[in-house]
Design a protein around this motif. Structure first.
Motif, PDB file in Angstrom:
ATOM      1  N   GLY A  19       0.683  -1.076   0.099  1.00 53.87           N
ATOM      2  CA  GLY A  19      -0.133  -0.126   0.037  1.00 53.87           C
ATOM      3  C   GLY A  19       0.808   1.174  -0.066  1.00 53.87           C
ATOM      4  O   GLY A  19       0.170   2.505  -0.391  1.00 53.87           O
ATOM      5  N   ARG A  20       2.012   1.072   0.632  1.00 51.22           N
ATOM      6  CA  ARG A  20       2.958   2.346   0.421  1.00 51.22           C
ATOM      7  C   ARG A  20       3.731   2.486  -0.802  1.00 51.22           C
ATOM      8  O   ARG A  20       4.528   3.323  -1.060  1.00 51.22           O
ATOM      9  CB  ARG A  20       4.018   2.079   1.496  1.00 51.22           C
ATOM     10  CG  ARG A  20       3.169   2.118   2.948  1.00 51.22           C
ATOM     11  CD  ARG A  20       4.322   2.311   4.079  1.00 51.22           C
ATOM     12  NE  ARG A  20       3.810   2.060   5.566  1.00 51.22           N
ATOM     13  CZ  ARG A  20       4.610   1.722   6.230  1.00 51.22           C
ATOM     14  NH1 ARG A  20       5.794   1.395   6.143  1.00 51.22           N
ATOM     15  NH2 ARG A  20       4.005   1.732   7.612  1.00 51.22           N
ATOM     16  N   GLY A  21       3.526   1.452  -1.805  1.00 49.02           N
ATOM     17  CA  GLY A  21       4.129   1.643  -3.130  1.00 49.02           C
ATOM     18  C   GLY A  21       5.384   0.964  -3.141  1.00 49.02           C
ATOM     19  O   GLY A  21       6.281   1.053  -4.211  1.00 49.02           O
ATOM     20  N   THR A  53      -5.923  -8.583 -10.104  1.00 47.93           N
ATOM     21  CA  THR A  53      -4.817  -7.965 -10.770  1.00 47.93           C
ATOM     22  C   THR A  53      -4.311  -7.589  -9.331  1.00 47.93           C
ATOM     23  O   THR A  53      -4.635  -7.209  -8.235  1.00 47.93           O
ATOM     24  CB  THR A  53      -4.736  -6.807 -11.513  1.00 47.93           C
ATOM     25  OG1 THR A  53      -5.605  -5.680 -10.908  1.00 47.93           O
ATOM     26  CG2 THR A  53      -5.707  -7.360 -12.998  1.00 47.93           C
ATOM     27  N   ARG A  54      -2.751  -7.481  -9.467  1.00 51.19           N
ATOM     28  CA  ARG A  54      -1.859  -6.851  -8.568  1.00 51.19           C
ATOM     29  C   ARG A  54      -2.373  -5.288  -8.262  1.00 51.19           C
ATOM     30  O   ARG A  54      -2.405  -4.926  -7.024  1.00 51.19           O
ATOM     31  CB  ARG A  54      -0.561  -6.969  -8.921  1.00 51.19           C
ATOM     32  CG  ARG A  54       0.382  -6.581  -7.816  1.00 51.19           C
ATOM     33  CD  ARG A  54       1.859  -6.414  -8.255  1.00 51.19           C
ATOM     34  NE  ARG A  54       2.620  -5.778  -7.226  1.00 51.19           N
ATOM     35  CZ  ARG A  54       3.469  -6.564  -6.642  1.00 51.19           C
ATOM     36  NH1 ARG A  54       3.836  -7.927  -6.748  1.00 51.19           N
ATOM     37  NH2 ARG A  54       4.332  -5.871  -5.630  1.00 51.19           N
ATOM     38  N   GLU A  55      -2.885  -4.595  -9.151  1.00 48.92           N
ATOM     39  CA  GLU A  55      -3.105  -3.460  -9.126  1.00 48.92           C
ATOM     40  C   GLU A  55      -4.407  -2.952  -8.157  1.00 48.92           C
ATOM     41  O   GLU A  55      -4.406  -2.452  -7.230  1.00 48.92           O
ATOM     42  CB  GLU A  55      -3.381  -2.716 -10.436  1.00 48.92           C
ATOM     43  CG  GLU A  55      -2.121  -2.392 -11.108  1.00 48.92           C
ATOM     44  CD  GLU A  55      -1.635  -3.642 -11.826  1.00 48.92           C
ATOM     45  OE1 GLU A  55      -2.333  -4.925 -11.954  1.00 48.92           O
ATOM     46  OE2 GLU A  55      -0.423  -3.753 -12.059  1.00 48.92           O
ATOM     47  N   GLU A  56      -5.263  -3.940  -8.196  1.00 51.26           N
ATOM     48  CA  GLU A  56      -6.373  -3.776  -7.470  1.00 51.26           C
ATOM     49  C   GLU A  56      -5.974  -4.022  -5.761  1.00 51.26           C
ATOM     50  O   GLU A  56      -6.424  -3.464  -5.111  1.00 51.26           O
ATOM     51  CB  GLU A  56      -7.400  -4.980  -7.849  1.00 51.26           C
ATOM     52  CG  GLU A  56      -8.244  -4.910  -8.987  1.00 51.26           C
ATOM     53  CD  GLU A  56      -9.075  -6.021  -9.377  1.00 51.26           C
ATOM     54  OE1 GLU A  56     -10.022  -5.743 -10.007  1.00 51.26           O
ATOM     55  OE2 GLU A  56      -8.831  -7.354  -9.108  1.00 51.26           O
ATOM     56  N   LEU A  57      -5.238  -5.168  -5.831  1.00 52.75           N
ATOM     57  CA  LEU A  57      -4.650  -5.309  -4.416  1.00 52.75           C
ATOM     58  C   LEU A  57      -3.909  -4.215  -3.649  1.00 52.75           C
ATOM     59  O   LEU A  57      -4.107  -3.815  -2.557  1.00 52.75           O
ATOM     60  CB  LEU A  57      -3.554  -6.584  -4.570  1.00 52.75           C
ATOM     61  CG  LEU A  57      -3.128  -7.004  -2.731  1.00 52.75           C
ATOM     62  CD1 LEU A  57      -4.245  -7.387  -1.953  1.00 52.75           C
ATOM     63  CD2 LEU A  57      -2.363  -8.206  -3.080  1.00 52.75           C
ATOM     64  N   ALA A  61      -4.832  -2.106  -0.574  1.00 50.83           N
ATOM     65  CA  ALA A  61      -3.773  -1.727   0.603  1.00 50.83           C
ATOM     66  C   ALA A  61      -3.930  -0.416   0.871  1.00 50.83           C
ATOM     67  O   ALA A  61      -3.541   0.194   1.970  1.00 50.83           O
ATOM     68  CB  ALA A  61      -2.725  -2.454   0.275  1.00 50.83           C
ATOM     69  N   ALA A  62      -3.738   0.236  -0.490  1.00 50.09           N
ATOM     70  CA  ALA A  62      -3.256   1.847  -0.209  1.00 50.09           C
ATOM     71  C   ALA A  62      -4.496   2.532   0.679  1.00 50.09           C
ATOM     72  O   ALA A  62      -4.410   3.632   1.257  1.00 50.09           O
ATOM     73  CB  ALA A  62      -3.329   2.398  -1.524  1.00 50.09           C
TER      74      ALA A  62
END
Length: 65
Positions: A19-21, A53-57, A61-62
């Motif tokens: 979530g922090r990138g 997708t990982r982007e959704e995760l 999280a963000a």
């Protein structure tokens, strides 16, 4: 019964760091695990949370959900 990733205590930290990138390698270094372990943990979370997708995760999280 808890999954392997819960047992070793990395699910929450991996989720928060995503979530922090941070990338897989950075997460692995911070947690003292292998990059492959981080990738497998992420795959498990995608399956468990029924995300595609990982982007959704990362977005989930963000936002802290």
């Amino acid at each position: 019964m808890r999954c392997f990733w819960e047992q070793i205590g990395v699910l929450g930290p991996v989720y928060r760091l995503m979530g922090r990138g941070l990338g897989d390698n950075d997460i692995a270094q911070k947690l003292g695990v292998t990059e492959l372990s981080v990738q497998n943990c992420i795959t498990w979370m995608l399956h468990f949370l029924r995300l595609n997708t990982r982007e959704e995760l990362v977005m989930q999280a963000a936002t802290g959900r």
